[in-house]
Design a protein around this motif. Sequence first.
Motif, mmCIF file in Angstrom:
data_model
loop_
_atom_site.group_PDB
_atom_site.id
_atom_site.type_symbol
_atom_site.label_atom_id
_atom_site.label_comp_id
_atom_site.label_asym_id
_atom_site.label_seq_id
_atom_site.Cartn_x
_atom_site.Cartn_y
_atom_site.Cartn_z
ATOM 1 N N THR B 134 -8.002 39.577 -23.794
ATOM 2 C CA THR B 134 -7.737 38.445 -22.902
ATOM 3 C C THR B 134 -6.247 38.276 -22.614
ATOM 4 N N SER B 135 -5.404 38.580 -23.587
ATOM 5 C CA SER B 135 -3.965 38.473 -23.334
ATOM 6 C C SER B 135 -3.580 39.374 -22.170
ATOM 7 N N TYR B 136 -4.175 40.560 -22.126
ATOM 8 C CA TYR B 136 -3.869 41.455 -21.007
ATOM 9 C C TYR B 136 -4.494 40.955 -19.701
ATOM 10 N N HIS B 137 -5.722 40.454 -19.793
ATOM 11 C CA HIS B 137 -6.371 39.911 -18.587
ATOM 12 C C HIS B 137 -5.506 38.791 -17.987
ATOM 13 N N TYR B 138 -5.000 37.949 -18.874
ATOM 14 C CA TYR B 138 -4.196 36.809 -18.424
ATOM 15 C C TYR B 138 -2.921 37.277 -17.734
ATOM 16 N N LYS B 139 -2.315 38.297 -18.325
ATOM 17 C CA LYS B 139 -1.109 38.870 -17.742
ATOM 18 C C LYS B 139 -1.420 39.360 -16.321
ATOM 19 N N TRP B 140 -2.521 40.064 -16.219
ATOM 20 C CA TRP B 140 -2.920 40.622 -14.920
ATOM 21 C C TRP B 140 -3.178 39.518 -13.906
ATOM 22 N N SER B 141 -4.017 38.546 -14.268
ATOM 23 C CA SER B 141 -4.415 37.548 -13.271
ATOM 24 C C SER B 141 -3.257 36.615 -12.920
ATOM 25 N N SER B 142 -2.421 36.258 -13.904
ATOM 26 C CA SER B 142 -1.321 35.355 -13.568
ATOM 27 C C SER B 142 -0.284 36.085 -12.714
ATOM 28 N N GLU B 143 -0.056 37.352 -13.006
ATOM 29 C CA GLU B 143 0.921 38.091 -12.197
ATOM 30 C C GLU B 143 0.438 38.297 -10.764
ATOM 31 N N TRP B 144 -0.855 38.557 -10.609
ATOM 32 C CA TRP B 144 -1.376 38.715 -9.244
ATOM 33 C C TRP B 144 -1.346 37.398 -8.492
ATOM 34 N N LEU B 145 -1.629 36.318 -9.224
ATOM 35 C CA LEU B 145 -1.587 35.005 -8.569
ATOM 36 C C LEU B 145 -0.183 34.743 -8.037
ATOM 37 N N ILE B 146 0.816 35.108 -8.833
ATOM 38 C CA ILE B 146 2.208 34.916 -8.411
ATOM 39 C C ILE B 146 2.562 35.841 -7.242
ATOM 40 N N ARG B 147 2.174 37.103 -7.371
ATOM 41 C CA ARG B 147 2.460 38.065 -6.303
ATOM 42 C C ARG B 147 1.878 37.621 -4.963
ATOM 43 N N LEU B 148 0.608 37.215 -5.001
ATOM 44 C CA LEU B 148 -0.046 36.846 -3.744
ATOM 45 C C LEU B 148 0.429 35.477 -3.265
ATOM 46 N N GLY B 149 0.547 34.538 -4.191
ATOM 47 C CA GLY B 149 0.977 33.185 -3.820
ATOM 48 C C GLY B 149 2.375 33.199 -3.245
ATOM 49 N N ASP B 150 3.253 33.930 -3.901
ATOM 50 C CA ASP B 150 4.648 33.987 -3.475
ATOM 51 C C ASP B 150 4.905 35.260 -2.675
ATOM 52 N N GLY B 151 3.896 35.708 -1.958
ATOM 53 C CA GLY B 151 4.020 36.964 -1.206
ATOM 54 C C GLY B 151 4.287 36.702 0.258
ATOM 55 N N THR B 152 3.394 37.194 1.109
ATOM 56 C CA THR B 152 3.557 36.972 2.544
ATOM 57 C C THR B 152 2.849 35.675 2.936
ATOM 58 N N GLU B 153 2.991 35.301 4.181
ATOM 59 C CA GLU B 153 2.329 34.093 4.663
ATOM 60 C C GLU B 153 0.808 34.231 4.526
ATOM 61 N N VAL B 154 0.308 35.411 4.881
ATOM 62 C CA VAL B 154 -1.135 35.640 4.814
ATOM 63 C C VAL B 154 -1.623 35.599 3.366
ATOM 64 N N SER B 155 -0.920 36.293 2.478
ATOM 65 C CA SER B 155 -1.395 36.335 1.090
ATOM 66 C C SER B 155 -1.313 34.952 0.453
ATOM 67 N N HIS B 156 -0.267 34.200 0.820
ATOM 68 C CA HIS B 156 -0.148 32.845 0.286
ATOM 69 C C HIS B 156 -1.328 31.987 0.727
ATOM 70 N N SER B 157 -1.665 32.071 2.001
ATOM 71 C CA SER B 157 -2.731 31.190 2.480
ATOM 72 C C SER B 157 -4.083 31.616 1.901
ATOM 73 N N LYS B 158 -4.294 32.916 1.712
ATOM 74 C CA LYS B 158 -5.543 33.369 1.083
ATOM 75 C C LYS B 158 -5.633 32.888 -0.364
ATOM 76 N N MET B 159 -4.497 32.948 -1.046
ATOM 77 C CA MET B 159 -4.479 32.539 -2.455
ATOM 78 C C MET B 159 -4.734 31.040 -2.576
ATOM 79 N N GLN B 160 -4.086 30.272 -1.700
ATOM 80 C CA GLN B 160 -4.263 28.815 -1.754
ATOM 81 C C GLN B 160 -5.711 28.428 -1.424
ATOM 82 N N THR B 161 -6.295 29.114 -0.440
ATOM 83 C CA THR B 161 -7.687 28.840 -0.081
ATOM 84 C C THR B 161 -8.610 29.101 -1.272
#
Lengths: 107, 252
Positions: B134-161
């Motif tokens: 789970t520690s690795y899963h958490y690393k993966w999911s939190s990092e992707w959330l950051i990448r997409l959330g703080d990524g492009t306009e499209v990725s941010h809006s998909k993540m927020q949705t």
Amino acid sequence: MLKNDHEKSHKTNIMKNWPLFEIFIRSKNGLDHRHVGSLHAADAHMALENARDVYTRRQEGVSIWVVESKDITASDPSESGAFFEPAEDKIYRHPTFYELPEALKHM
Amino acid sequence: MTDNKNLLDFLLIHADTGNIIGHRLGEWCGHGPVLEQDLAMTNFALDHLGRARLLYQYAGEVGGNSKTEDDLAFLRHEYEYKNLLLAEFSNTDFAHTVARQFFLDAYYIDLLEELIKSSDQKISQIASKSLKETSYHYKWSSEWLIRLGDGTEVSHSKMQTAVNQLWEFTGELFVLVESETYLANEGIIPSADTLSPKWKKRVKEIFSEATISIPDRKYQQTGGKSGNHTERLGYILADMQYMQRAFPGQKW
């Protein structure tokens, strides 16, 4: 564009935008890192995690190095004659003329 | 409820969650956005399935009616399944999958940490094995959330949705059912008061880094842990259980 074509071009775009990384894995402590393959990732950090998921699923490693492929300078195959062949007739460079003590193993 | 029944209930909540989320992640097999993530998600699927097996096996012992892990996984009906509602949410797209995994991983990382201290030895052993995964899963999911959330306009809006849509299923994590309350009082599992602030802190931290806002929607769905599911679970079970229902006792 058809949906499939669209997906395809999307994937090619990712591959175009994401640089290629070469992956090196140390299989056991004490052994060297060995080149195992390459993969795409947005940055070195992601490359490390991708390498973990792609190349160490069967306990293949204890350490991973990733290097962006463009940072590797490779010898040119067309120059391999000039590069490597002159060493061919210089067998005296091999340490095969010594007798090894029996206690020395794995040489 | 007797001690065993409470324990059985708790084991099934997490075994079923592991089984269902494993199935969902497995659905990405061959469909991942890139090969590397395809493998990452199917690796996680196997981690969850492995954990589910350990819990089902223990549940079989605790239940005391000689049920095997397969009986528990393949021969129970929808209303007998106790998985968290989050687990059955459809993959939808990569952003939804990342959000779903993040909410669950942020929950499990602290739950497992606490369960290592459980007075029940078997639970403690399973937890300490699972925490590494789970520690690795958490690393993966939190990092992707950051990448997409703080990524492009499209990725941010998909993540927020995705976050907005899944938010209403997160409240259930900290609403204890009867069996959980009993076990928490006995010191076998942590209380909701221990876990909930930690989860909220993780969400706040990662969301702020990801420039994702916390939905202000108050209404929360519950019911998964007591067998009231969304319509999605039936389809999963139909898929998963078809073979055992059609050919009872069939083996590989």
